[in-house]
Design a protein around this motif. Structure first.
Motif: not given
Length: 392
Positions: A91, A93, A99, A102-103, A106, A229, A256, A259-260, A262
């Motif tokens: 993925c 970022s 990232a 986002a984690c 999410t 991750i 995954r 995450f994508n 977000t």
């Protein structure tokens, strides 16, 4: 080809934060900047040539990521870390911190607790708090001039706080540890016991020294891959931080996809045109440059270690297993936090990172960036010696 890491590269008048922000941050312009984690070296020649060729096209519209970029990354991770990843795990970022954000957004909710291991990269504190989560610390243990993970405390923190996530720094910034397979396996076992997600910041993964091998957290086992991750980037490895590109490896399909989504909501899914070109070239043709660069930096580190031992015993350098960062125990100078800051800026004329910015566990320490010309290290250590002598 042979690279010249003693070459003088004029970093002034380039809007580079490391050199041109010293006055604003430290209040003086006559300091030697050895703080923010980027190198003073030119990057690999194949990367420079690839960027020139791309620039000559003169068109810089929206750019998709070619299969050749994925193949270069897959090949690099396999060569350097013996981990076979596949395209659909990768993925994207603009950087590791977006990232991490986002984690957190999410996979946790406001008020959830997240564990970090100080002294550690300062933005870890901020990214947790800025997103409305509660910070839990599992401080590293400083034992016999070396840092260790306090596994008993880590277990207890998960048990008593109900933390949902661990943000791991591997290799560790600023203490320079390269975690062993046994240490990583113990982390995995604890996080499995408490069903916690592991976000592993491995931005320094490629910067390790002989006899130390970085092991990607998710490569340990099928179980580790399901709950980890991994955040990689070419930025520290090849001095490309200004191009703003990182890749996030997520073997678990559900994680995954989430995450994508977000990243897409934040409109953070595109990549810089030059970052694509530079990343592919670096991962395909950057081995020779990196090998020589690491040997040069290791020689800087060895020089510094000998200099401190012979001339400045008041300061203890923690010898790094990875990264190009030197963690300096200045406690024997007998200065408080404000006093140590004044000493480095006013007397030694050095711009270093204050240890306390990495957490209270860093009080009495300073971080020095050794990814620079040998002449710069020599000048910095001489300034430091002169300042210490004046206090003796």
């Amino acid at each position: 080809m042979a690279y010249n890491f003693d070459e003088i590269v004029d970093r002034e008048n380039t809007n580079g934060i490391k050199w041109e922000s010293v006055q604003d941050i430290y209040g003086a312009s006559d300091l030697l900047p050895l703080w923010v984690a980027d190198m003073d070296f030119r990057g690999p020649s194949p990367v420079m040539e690839a960027l020139k060729q791309r620039a000559e096209l003169g068109v810089f519209g929206y750019t998709e990521r070619p299969d050749s970029l994925y193949e270069a990354i897959e090949g690099w991770v396999l060569r350097k870390h013996q981990w076979r990843i596949v395209k659909n795990w990768i993925c994207w970022s603009p950087g590791v911190l977006p990232a991490l954000t986002a984690c957190i957004q999410t996979f946790t909710k406001p008020g959830d607790r997240i564990i970090i291991q100080p002294p550690v990269y300062p933005p870890f504190f901020k990214v947790v708090k800025d997103n409305g989560r509660e910070l839990v610390t599992n401080p590293l243990r400083y034992v016999n001039d070396r840092y260790e993970i306090d596994f008993e405390d880590l277990t207890n923190k998960f048990r008593t706080t109900g933390a949902k996530m661990l943000i791991l720094c591997s290799p560790h910034n600023p203490v320079g540890r390269v975690w062993t397979r046994d240490e990583l396996s113990r982390i995995e076992a604890i996080c499995t016991e408490f069903d916690a997600l592991i976000i592993s910041d491995e931005i320094h993964a490629d910067l390790t020294y002989p006899s130390f091998q970085h092991i990607p957290m998710a490569s340990l086992s099928a179980g580790a891959a399901e709950r980890t991750i991994v955040c990689f980037a070419p930025s520290k490895t090849f001095n490309l931080a200004g191009l703003q590109s990182s890749y996030i490896v997520i073997p678990n399909k559900e994680l995954r996809i989430a995450f994508n989504k977000t990243m897409a909501r934040g409109h953070l899914s595109m990549s810089n045109t030059f970052a694509i070109t530079a990343s592919e070239s670096a991962y395909r043709d950057g081995d020779e440059w990196l090998e020589q660069c690491l040997a040069y930096i290791r020689a800087n580190i060895d020089y510094a270690a000998e200099f401190f031992a012979l001339h400045i015993p008041e300061i203890k350098m923690i010898n790094p297993e990875g990264t190009y960062l030197l963690w300096l125990d200045c406690s024997r100078l007998g200065l408080d936090t404000a006093g140590l800051r004044r000493f480095m800026v006013k007397e030694a004329k050095l711009a270093l990172n204050e240890g306390v910015s990495f957490g209270t566990e860093g009080e009495g320490f300073m971080r020095l960036n050794a990814a620079c010309r040998r002449a710069t290290i020599e000048e910095a250590l001489q300034r430091l010696l002169n300042a210490v002598k004046a206090r003796r």
